[in-house]
Write an enzyme that holds these catalytic residues in place. Sequence first.
Site, PDB file in Angstrom:
ATOM      1  N   GLY A  12      -0.097  -6.221  12.725  1.00  0.00           N
ATOM      2  CA  GLY A  12      -0.979  -6.057  12.387  1.00  0.00           C
ATOM      3  C   GLY A  12      -1.010  -4.397  12.719  1.00  0.00           C
ATOM      4  O   GLY A  12       0.358  -4.035  13.292  1.00  0.00           O
ATOM      5  N   ASP A  13      -1.508  -3.307  12.422  1.00  0.00           N
ATOM      6  CA  ASP A  13      -1.488  -1.868  12.932  1.00  0.00           C
ATOM      7  C   ASP A  13      -0.211  -1.331  11.897  1.00  0.00           C
ATOM      8  O   ASP A  13      -0.155  -0.334  13.151  1.00  0.00           O
ATOM      9  CB  ASP A  13      -2.078  -2.106  13.878  1.00  0.00           C
ATOM     10  N   LYS A  16      -0.746  -0.047   7.182  1.00  0.00           N
ATOM     11  CA  LYS A  16      -0.829   0.304   6.234  1.00  0.00           C
ATOM     12  C   LYS A  16      -1.944   0.824   5.481  1.00  0.00           C
ATOM     13  O   LYS A  16      -2.080   1.024   3.922  1.00  0.00           O
ATOM     14  CB  LYS A  16      -2.004  -1.756   5.754  1.00  0.00           C
ATOM     15  N   GLY A  40      -8.873  -2.245  10.835  1.00  0.00           N
ATOM     16  CA  GLY A  40      -8.864  -0.928  10.696  1.00  0.00           C
ATOM     17  C   GLY A  40      -7.953   0.259  10.582  1.00  0.00           C
ATOM     18  O   GLY A  40      -6.779  -0.444  10.695  1.00  0.00           O
ATOM     19  N   HIS A  41      -8.097   0.416   9.311  1.00  0.00           N
ATOM     20  CA  HIS A  41      -6.967   0.759   8.669  1.00  0.00           C
ATOM     21  C   HIS A  41      -7.166   2.517   8.495  1.00  0.00           C
ATOM     22  O   HIS A  41      -8.379   3.396   7.333  1.00  0.00           O
ATOM     23  CB  HIS A  41      -6.730   0.368   6.688  1.00  0.00           C
ATOM     24  N   GLN A 224      -4.875  -7.355   8.617  1.00  0.00           N
ATOM     25  CA  GLN A 224      -3.863  -7.707   9.579  1.00  0.00           C
ATOM     26  C   GLN A 224      -2.348  -8.228   9.152  1.00  0.00           C
ATOM     27  O   GLN A 224      -1.612  -6.705   8.195  1.00  0.00           O
ATOM     28  CB  GLN A 224      -3.977  -9.225  10.191  1.00  0.00           C
ATOM     29  N   THR A 301     -11.765  -1.915  17.678  1.00  0.00           N
ATOM     30  CA  THR A 301     -11.703  -1.953  18.968  1.00  0.00           C
ATOM     31  C   THR A 301     -11.717  -1.378  20.548  1.00  0.00           C
ATOM     32  O   THR A 301     -12.631  -1.310  21.300  1.00  0.00           O
ATOM     33  CB  THR A 301     -11.112  -3.744  19.525  1.00  0.00           C
ATOM     34  N   ARG A 303      -9.289  -1.520  21.910  1.00  0.00           N
ATOM     35  CA  ARG A 303      -8.444  -1.918  23.152  1.00  0.00           C
ATOM     36  C   ARG A 303      -6.937  -0.985  22.668  1.00  0.00           C
ATOM     37  O   ARG A 303      -6.858  -0.763  21.551  1.00  0.00           O
ATOM     38  CB  ARG A 303      -7.743  -3.304  22.538  1.00  0.00           C
ATOM     39  N   LEU A 332       8.189   6.384  12.672  1.00  0.00           N
ATOM     40  CA  LEU A 332       8.840   7.008  13.077  1.00  0.00           C
ATOM     41  C   LEU A 332       9.557   7.556  14.550  1.00  0.00           C
ATOM     42  O   LEU A 332      10.501   7.568  14.934  1.00  0.00           O
ATOM     43  CB  LEU A 332      10.605   6.628  11.885  1.00  0.00           C
TER      44      LEU A 332
END
Length: 428
Positions: A12-13, A16, A40-41, A224, A301, A303, A332
């Site tokens: 994820g993250d 996307k 969260g996108h 995700q 969140t 985190r 990159l």
Amino acid sequence: MAIVIVVGAQWGDEGKGKLVDFLTHKADLVARYQGGHNAGHTVVINNEKYVLHLIPSGVLHKDKVCIIGNGVVVEPAALIDEIKGLRERGIKIGGNLLISKNAHLIMPYHIALDNAGEKMRGKKCIGTTGRGIGPTYVDKMARTGIRVGDLLSPEVFMGKVASNLKNINFLLKNLYKAGGFSAQKIFNEYMAYTKILRKHIADTDLIINEAVIAGKNVLLEGAQGTLLDIDHGTYPYVTSSNSIAGGACTGVGIGPTKISRVLGVVKAYTTRVGSGPLPTELSDATGEEIRRKGGEFGATTGRPRRCGWLDTVILRHAAAINGLTGIAITKLDILDGLEKIKICTAYRYKGKTYNHFLKETDVFEKCTPVYEEMEGWQESTLGIKEFKKLPSRAQAYIRRIEELVGVKAHIISTGQKRDELILLRNQF
Ligand code: GDP
Ligand code: IMO
Ligand code: MG
């Protein structure tokens, strides 16, 4: 015309949101196919940052049809907040946003069960986002879920809530020693949400298939990533849906024969939020530096994300499981200035070398990565838009990733902003 799936190739993250926003330029319709507001996108346009949780990342373009597919789980209050927040920033949301009647509703008791379950697991917790995702998919599979379409039949809705609460209140009170819920209170709350959402509720499978037949460009946005997939990820440290490309067909109701391309989004290094194995994790100053430079803090969140070197073993797994036709390598620029860059090519465990993803999570947790080292580049790649303008060592890094993963890079992202990327091959 083309039907393109954008899927996360790691945990994820991967970026996307940025990719979906970019590809939406040429799309007519964008649909989310699974997950919920655990996602969260992030999309950055000029200097404005938007974080999308439930609404497809194509919404920032005018006049695109945005669909929340049947595979998504919807928390109505969160969705209403998201719509409101976007409108306050001048984004038009009207008849272009459609929610599948078959999408399952996240209920207040799902959130309570998610958090109570995590508390009970203690040290073995999954580190969920606490959004009620798991328990909602549990109810879907147990055939006790409540769907968005049920909101349109108040009696049916009330009947299902009252029936579910018999079991759930018992569980909450007796097992988790937590408070229960009142059916009437939930009914009142959800009927108020229905007033706001009613005009967006639709037979989205019909709309998507009409678009396919009409030869429109359709973008299917995953949430995700492959390693968080319920079947093909690091179980049980995963989310509760099929985040892989296959989930796109079930999650919106398109047949697999209609899919033209599957673009896997690959961050130039690896990150993960929450518990579970991450073989290439860096607990040293380099990991800290990547987190700081990459702003690796959860978009949902807040985190801190765990950071590590790129793992091409899991990327080969992602290439196979998703049938990737191309990859988009993101962030990159975050690797600029590193003296050496490592790439994981295999794992070692008890004297043996493994070239494939290890399904035994306890073994995967203990294996050590086998690294190949490359020279880093000292020049800035931020905002570069042509491959040949990249430092030669950055070019070599990309070429080595393609070789090790067996899939060509179609896009290379060199910054947060919409236009900070290198387009090597069109998707539509
Ligand atoms: P998603 O969940 O896959 O959409 O990814 P997130 O939005 O959670 O996290 C990706 C983060 O990286 C966001 O803050 C993006 O703005 C940012 N990002 C995406 N691509 C790039 C890039 O090429 N370079 C930099 N520096 N940031 C990027
Ligand atoms: P996007 O779409 C990264 C992680 C959680 C936890 C596990 C299960 O932005 O890439 P859940 O709440 O889904 O039951 O939590 O999955 N997780 C994510 N990690 N990006 C996400 O979404 C995530 N959505 C869930 O941290 O480890
Ligand atoms: Mg994210």
